[in-house]
Design a protein around this motif. Structure first.
Motif, PDB file in Angstrom:
ATOM      1  N   GLN A  81       0.825  -1.294  -0.216  1.00 26.47           N
ATOM      2  CA  GLN A  81      -0.103  -0.050   0.108  1.00 26.47           C
ATOM      3  C   GLN A  81       0.727   1.393  -0.081  1.00 26.47           C
ATOM      4  N   ASP A  82       1.855   1.359   0.836  1.00 27.75           N
ATOM      5  CA  ASP A  82       2.761   2.576   0.993  1.00 27.75           C
ATOM      6  C   ASP A  82       3.704   2.664  -0.446  1.00 27.75           C
ATOM      7  N   SER A  83       4.122   1.459  -0.913  1.00 34.39           N
ATOM      8  CA  SER A  83       4.684   1.293  -2.219  1.00 34.39           C
ATOM      9  C   SER A  83       3.738   1.851  -3.442  1.00 34.39           C
ATOM     10  N   ARG A  84       2.523   1.626  -3.279  1.00 29.78           N
ATOM     11  CA  ARG A  84       1.651   2.268  -4.392  1.00 29.78           C
ATOM     12  C   ARG A  84       1.523   3.869  -4.039  1.00 29.78           C
ATOM     13  N   GLN A  85       1.565   4.299  -2.933  1.00 33.91           N
ATOM     14  CA  GLN A  85       1.592   5.817  -2.480  1.00 33.91           C
ATOM     15  C   GLN A  85       2.909   6.358  -3.189  1.00 33.91           C
ATOM     16  N   ILE A  86       3.779   5.748  -3.003  1.00 38.86           N
ATOM     17  CA  ILE A  86       5.194   6.341  -3.253  1.00 38.86           C
ATOM     18  C   ILE A  86       5.081   6.530  -5.031  1.00 38.86           C
ATOM     19  N   LEU A  87       4.637   5.204  -5.600  1.00 36.02           N
ATOM     20  CA  LEU A  87       4.597   5.462  -7.134  1.00 36.02           C
ATOM     21  C   LEU A  87       3.611   6.618  -7.608  1.00 36.02           C
ATOM     22  N   GLU A  88       2.569   6.822  -6.797  1.00 32.28           N
ATOM     23  CA  GLU A  88       1.510   7.671  -7.098  1.00 32.28           C
ATOM     24  C   GLU A  88       2.041   9.093  -6.966  1.00 32.28           C
ATOM     25  N   SER A  89       2.876   9.284  -6.025  1.00 31.11           N
ATOM     26  CA  SER A  89       3.580  10.722  -5.606  1.00 31.11           C
ATOM     27  C   SER A  89       4.411  10.898  -6.728  1.00 31.11           C
ATOM     28  N   MET A  90       4.969  10.227  -7.579  1.00 28.49           N
ATOM     29  CA  MET A  90       6.007  10.736  -8.555  1.00 28.49           C
ATOM     30  C   MET A  90       5.415  11.396  -9.761  1.00 28.49           C
ATOM     31  N   THR A  91       6.228  12.127 -10.153  1.00 30.34           N
ATOM     32  CA  THR A  91       6.005  12.928 -11.095  1.00 30.34           C
ATOM     33  C   THR A  91       5.981  12.196 -12.589  1.00 30.34           C
ATOM     34  N   ASP A  92       5.485  12.610 -13.493  1.00 34.60           N
ATOM     35  CA  ASP A  92       5.603  11.831 -14.953  1.00 34.60           C
ATOM     36  C   ASP A  92       7.063  11.783 -15.406  1.00 34.60           C
ATOM     37  N   GLU A  93       7.571  12.766 -14.910  1.00 34.04           N
ATOM     38  CA  GLU A  93       9.100  13.095 -15.386  1.00 34.04           C
ATOM     39  C   GLU A  93       9.831  11.908 -14.593  1.00 34.04           C
ATOM     40  N   ASP A  94       9.554  11.820 -13.186  1.00 39.66           N
ATOM     41  CA  ASP A  94      10.096  10.979 -12.328  1.00 39.66           C
ATOM     42  C   ASP A  94      10.054   9.342 -13.234  1.00 39.66           C
ATOM     43  N   LEU A  95       8.699   9.070 -13.482  1.00 37.97           N
ATOM     44  CA  LEU A  95       8.326   7.648 -13.861  1.00 37.97           C
ATOM     45  C   LEU A  95       8.999   7.675 -15.242  1.00 37.97           C
ATOM     46  N   ARG A  96       9.098   8.502 -16.122  1.00 34.85           N
ATOM     47  CA  ARG A  96       9.709   8.521 -17.222  1.00 34.85           C
ATOM     48  C   ARG A  96      11.346   8.069 -17.271  1.00 34.85           C
ATOM     49  N   LEU A  97      11.974   8.628 -16.173  1.00 36.52           N
ATOM     50  CA  LEU A  97      13.380   8.464 -15.843  1.00 36.52           C
ATOM     51  C   LEU A  97      13.471   6.886 -15.380  1.00 36.52           C
ATOM     52  N   TYR A  98      12.815   6.579 -14.572  1.00 36.11           N
ATOM     53  CA  TYR A  98      12.720   5.269 -13.837  1.00 36.11           C
ATOM     54  C   TYR A  98      12.384   3.853 -14.695  1.00 36.11           C
ATOM     55  N   SER A  99      11.578   4.314 -15.820  1.00 31.38           N
ATOM     56  CA  SER A  99      11.319   3.411 -16.820  1.00 31.38           C
ATOM     57  C   SER A  99      12.259   2.791 -17.542  1.00 31.38           C
ATOM     58  N   ARG A 100      13.420   3.635 -17.593  1.00 37.21           N
ATOM     59  CA  ARG A 100      14.680   3.127 -18.353  1.00 37.21           C
ATOM     60  C   ARG A 100      15.488   1.923 -17.537  1.00 37.21           C
ATOM     61  N   GLN A 101      14.818   1.011 -17.563  1.00 37.44           N
ATOM     62  CA  GLN A 101      15.480  -0.353 -16.946  1.00 37.44           C
ATOM     63  C   GLN A 101      14.790  -1.591 -17.430  1.00 37.44           C
ATOM     64  N   HIS A 102      15.345  -2.538 -17.454  1.00 36.93           N
ATOM     65  CA  HIS A 102      14.721  -3.677 -17.964  1.00 36.93           C
ATOM     66  C   HIS A 102      14.786  -4.938 -17.278  1.00 36.93           C
ATOM     67  N   VAL A 103      13.836  -5.505 -16.743  1.00 29.62           N
ATOM     68  CA  VAL A 103      13.861  -6.642 -15.809  1.00 29.62           C
ATOM     69  C   VAL A 103      12.759  -7.713 -16.519  1.00 29.62           C
ATOM     70  N   PHE A 104      13.231  -9.070 -16.611  1.00 31.66           N
ATOM     71  CA  PHE A 104      12.361  -9.854 -17.436  1.00 31.66           C
ATOM     72  C   PHE A 104      12.593 -11.456 -16.952  1.00 31.66           C
ATOM     73  N   GLY A 105      11.682 -12.281 -16.791  1.00 27.06           N
ATOM     74  CA  GLY A 105      12.080 -13.450 -16.824  1.00 27.06           C
ATOM     75  C   GLY A 105      10.988 -14.630 -16.820  1.00 27.06           C
ATOM     76  N   GLY A 106      11.209 -15.872 -16.907  1.00 26.67           N
ATOM     77  CA  GLY A 106      10.311 -16.788 -17.213  1.00 26.67           C
ATOM     78  C   GLY A 106      10.955 -18.142 -17.297  1.00 26.67           C
ATOM     79  N   PHE A 107      10.561 -18.887 -18.293  1.00 32.63           N
ATOM     80  CA  PHE A 107      10.941 -20.115 -18.452  1.00 32.63           C
ATOM     81  C   PHE A 107      11.785 -20.407 -19.869  1.00 32.63           C
TER      82      PHE A 107
END
Length: 235
Positions: A164-190
């Motif tokens: 719940q707090d993690s969601r609040q943190i994400l919602e408090s970020m600006t569009d520019e913050d989210l744009r910067l943090y989206s520059r990272q890749h993680v994926f997993g599977g089989f």
């Protein structure tokens, strides 16, 4: 000049931010030969593939867990204890059409990534692969990422890390913050192993096992725009 902070708290001028925002695109240019991979990887060029081999095929259909469990249940003699004595021994072992137990397991990093006259190194990004007998995780984080607001904002919530707090943190970020943090890749599977069939038995690469990765978690997945070519490579 507009600035932002990196993960060491140092301000970044605009040209550094521009390079950071180009990180995802640069990874794509290197991987795909600036977009030419779509034409290279085709049946006409000898690289046919089935729709079911696409990395997001099961993710899009919502049946990843069911399919993965089915693959994991399939039994192969000595798959957990097999140690190849030579490349010929390994190739003999994978004569079956499908082999789910990977002969290569462990964790490794990527010191160099190069293609289409561009490159990046482990000075530019942190890249790690983890491969078990069946499951994998691929993590790629640019070192140019700004300071982790997640941690700073978390301090204002009593240091709590519940969802719940993690969601609040994400919602408090600006569009520019989210744009910067989206520059990272993680994926997993089989990871599914197969042996590619070929009428040309003198071609060594046709005799090697092939790993096809199926993603069930992917930070870079865009709904309705899945990756159009398999995540598939020779071992």
């Amino acid at each position: 000049m507009p600035t932002h902070q990196n993960d060491k708290g140092h301000e970044q001028p605009q040209h550094q931010l521009k390079r950071h925002l180009d990180w995802t695109a640069k990874q794509g240019r290197i991987l795909t030969d600036n977009g030419n991979a779509l034409s290279y990887y085709s049946e006409e060029n000898g690289f046919a593939f089935a729709e079911e081999e696409l990395p997001h095929y099961h993710l899009e259909r919502g049946n990843s867990h069911t399919v993965f469990r089915g693959w994991a249940r399939e039994k192969f003699d000595e798959v957990d204890t097999f140690i190849p004595a030579s490349i010929n021994h390994l190739m003999e072992y994978v004569k079956v059409k499908r082999l789910h137990g990977s002969p290569i397991v462990g964790a490794w990093n990527r010191p160099l990534f190069t293609g289409k006259w561009e490159h990046s190194t482990d000075s530019d990004e942190v890249v790690y692969n983890i491969q078990t007998g069946t499951l994998f995780v691929d993590l790629r984080i640019p070192r140019s990422k700004p300071i982790v607001l997640w941690e700073n904002l978390g301090k204002g919530l009593g240091g709590s890390t519940n969802w719940q707090d993690s969601r609040q943190i994400l919602e408090s970020m600006t569009d520019e913050d989210l744009r910067l943090y989206s520059r990272q890749h993680v994926f997993g599977g089989f990871s599914v192993l197969t042996k590619e069939s070929s009428t040309n038995e003198s071609h060594l690469m046709k005799k090697l096992p092939i790993c096809t990765r199926h993603h069930c978690i992917d930070w870079n997945y865009v709904p309705n725009r899945p990756r159009p070519r398999p995540n598939k490579w020779y071992i």
